[in-house]
Design an enzyme around this catalytic site. Structure first.
Site, short mmCIF file in Angstrom:
data_model
loop_
_atom_site.label_atom_id
_atom_site.label_comp_id
_atom_site.label_asym_id
_atom_site.label_seq_id
_atom_site.Cartn_x
_atom_site.Cartn_y
_atom_site.Cartn_z
CG HIS A 34 -0.27 -0.14 2.53
ND1 HIS A 34 0.50 0.85 3.08
CD2 HIS A 34 -0.24 -1.17 3.40
CE1 HIS A 34 0.96 0.44 4.23
NE2 HIS A 34 0.55 -0.79 4.45
P1 TYD Z 1 -1.52 -2.61 7.91
O1 TYD Z 1 -0.82 -1.30 7.99
O2 TYD Z 1 -2.69 -2.72 6.98
O3 TYD Z 1 -0.45 -3.73 7.63
P2 TYD Z 1 -0.19 -4.54 6.28
O4 TYD Z 1 -0.26 -3.54 5.16
O5 TYD Z 1 1.15 -5.16 6.44
O6 TYD Z 1 -1.30 -5.54 6.20
O7 TYD Z 1 -2.00 -2.98 9.37
C1 TYD Z 1 -2.62 -4.23 9.65
C2 TYD Z 1 -3.76 -4.00 10.63
O8 TYD Z 1 -3.28 -3.37 11.82
C3 TYD Z 1 -4.86 -3.12 10.09
O9 TYD Z 1 -6.09 -3.70 10.46
C4 TYD Z 1 -4.71 -1.82 10.82
C5 TYD Z 1 -4.00 -2.17 12.10
N1 TYD Z 1 -3.05 -1.12 12.52
C6 TYD Z 1 -3.39 -0.29 13.57
O10 TYD Z 1 -4.48 -0.40 14.18
N2 TYD Z 1 -2.50 0.67 13.96
C7 TYD Z 1 -1.32 0.86 13.32
O11 TYD Z 1 -0.53 1.77 13.69
C8 TYD Z 1 -1.00 0.01 12.21
C9 TYD Z 1 0.29 0.17 11.45
C10 TYD Z 1 -1.89 -0.98 11.86
#
Ligand code: TYD
Length: 138
Positions: free
Chosen positions: A55
């Site tokens: 992303h």
């Molecule tokens: P995400 O940033 O989407 O990770 P990836 O792209 O590797 O899948 O984060 C995964 C999940 O964690 C998503 O549901 C959002 C949550 N999250 C938070 O609640 N706080 C944060 O600071 C981050 C980075 C993720």
């Protein structure tokens, strides 16, 4: 919003070498990395072959460090793609906003520390690559 891969870069951090064990630090006032730190999160227990990320952020900037183990960060600014290998705890990768990023090729037992310039906001994410390209061209 016109960030490119030229804005991304490896930044070396202070390393205090000591026979008792080495020490590295970051101050959150823009002294070592180009933003004020608002949030820290870490990724661990990544099963072999898994990828994280995939992303871009509209405003959030990040600094990514391999605290232990190793992995690759693939960045794409819509024009070119570049892979950075992170494998030491005394340097990291600065990732500007509006650059597509994916983390892959994790070693076992690695810990990835990510420092971020904004609080978590789902609205800041662009999760579709074509949508990213479209916003990038605006
Ligand atoms: P995400 O940033 O989407 O990770 P990836 O792209 O590797 O899948 O984060 C995964 C999940 O964690 C998503 O549901 C959002 C949550 N999250 C938070 O609640 N706080 C944060 O600071 C981050 C980075 C993720």
């Amino acid at each position: 919003m016109k960030t490119t891969l030229a804005d991304a870069r490896i930044i070396n951090l202070p390393k205090i070498s000591d026979p008792r064990g080495n020490l590295t630090f970051i101050e959150g006032n823009g002294r070592h990395i180009p933003f004020d730190i608002k949030r820290a999160y870490w990724i661990y227990d990544v099963p072999g072959g898994e990828k994280r990320g995939g992303h871009a952020y509209r405003t959030n900037e990040e600094f990514i460090i391999a605290l232990s183990g190793s992995f690759d960060v693939v960045l794409d600014d819509g024009t070119e793609r570049k892979t950075f290998s992170l494998n030491r705890s005394y340097f990291g990768l600065y990732v500007p906003n509006m650059v597509w990023r994916q983390l892959e090729n994790f070693s076992t037992n690695g810990v990835t520390l990510i420092l971020a310039s904004t609080a978590y906001s789902p609205d800041d994410y662009i999760r579709d690559f074509d949508a990213f390209l479209k916003e990038k061209r605006q």
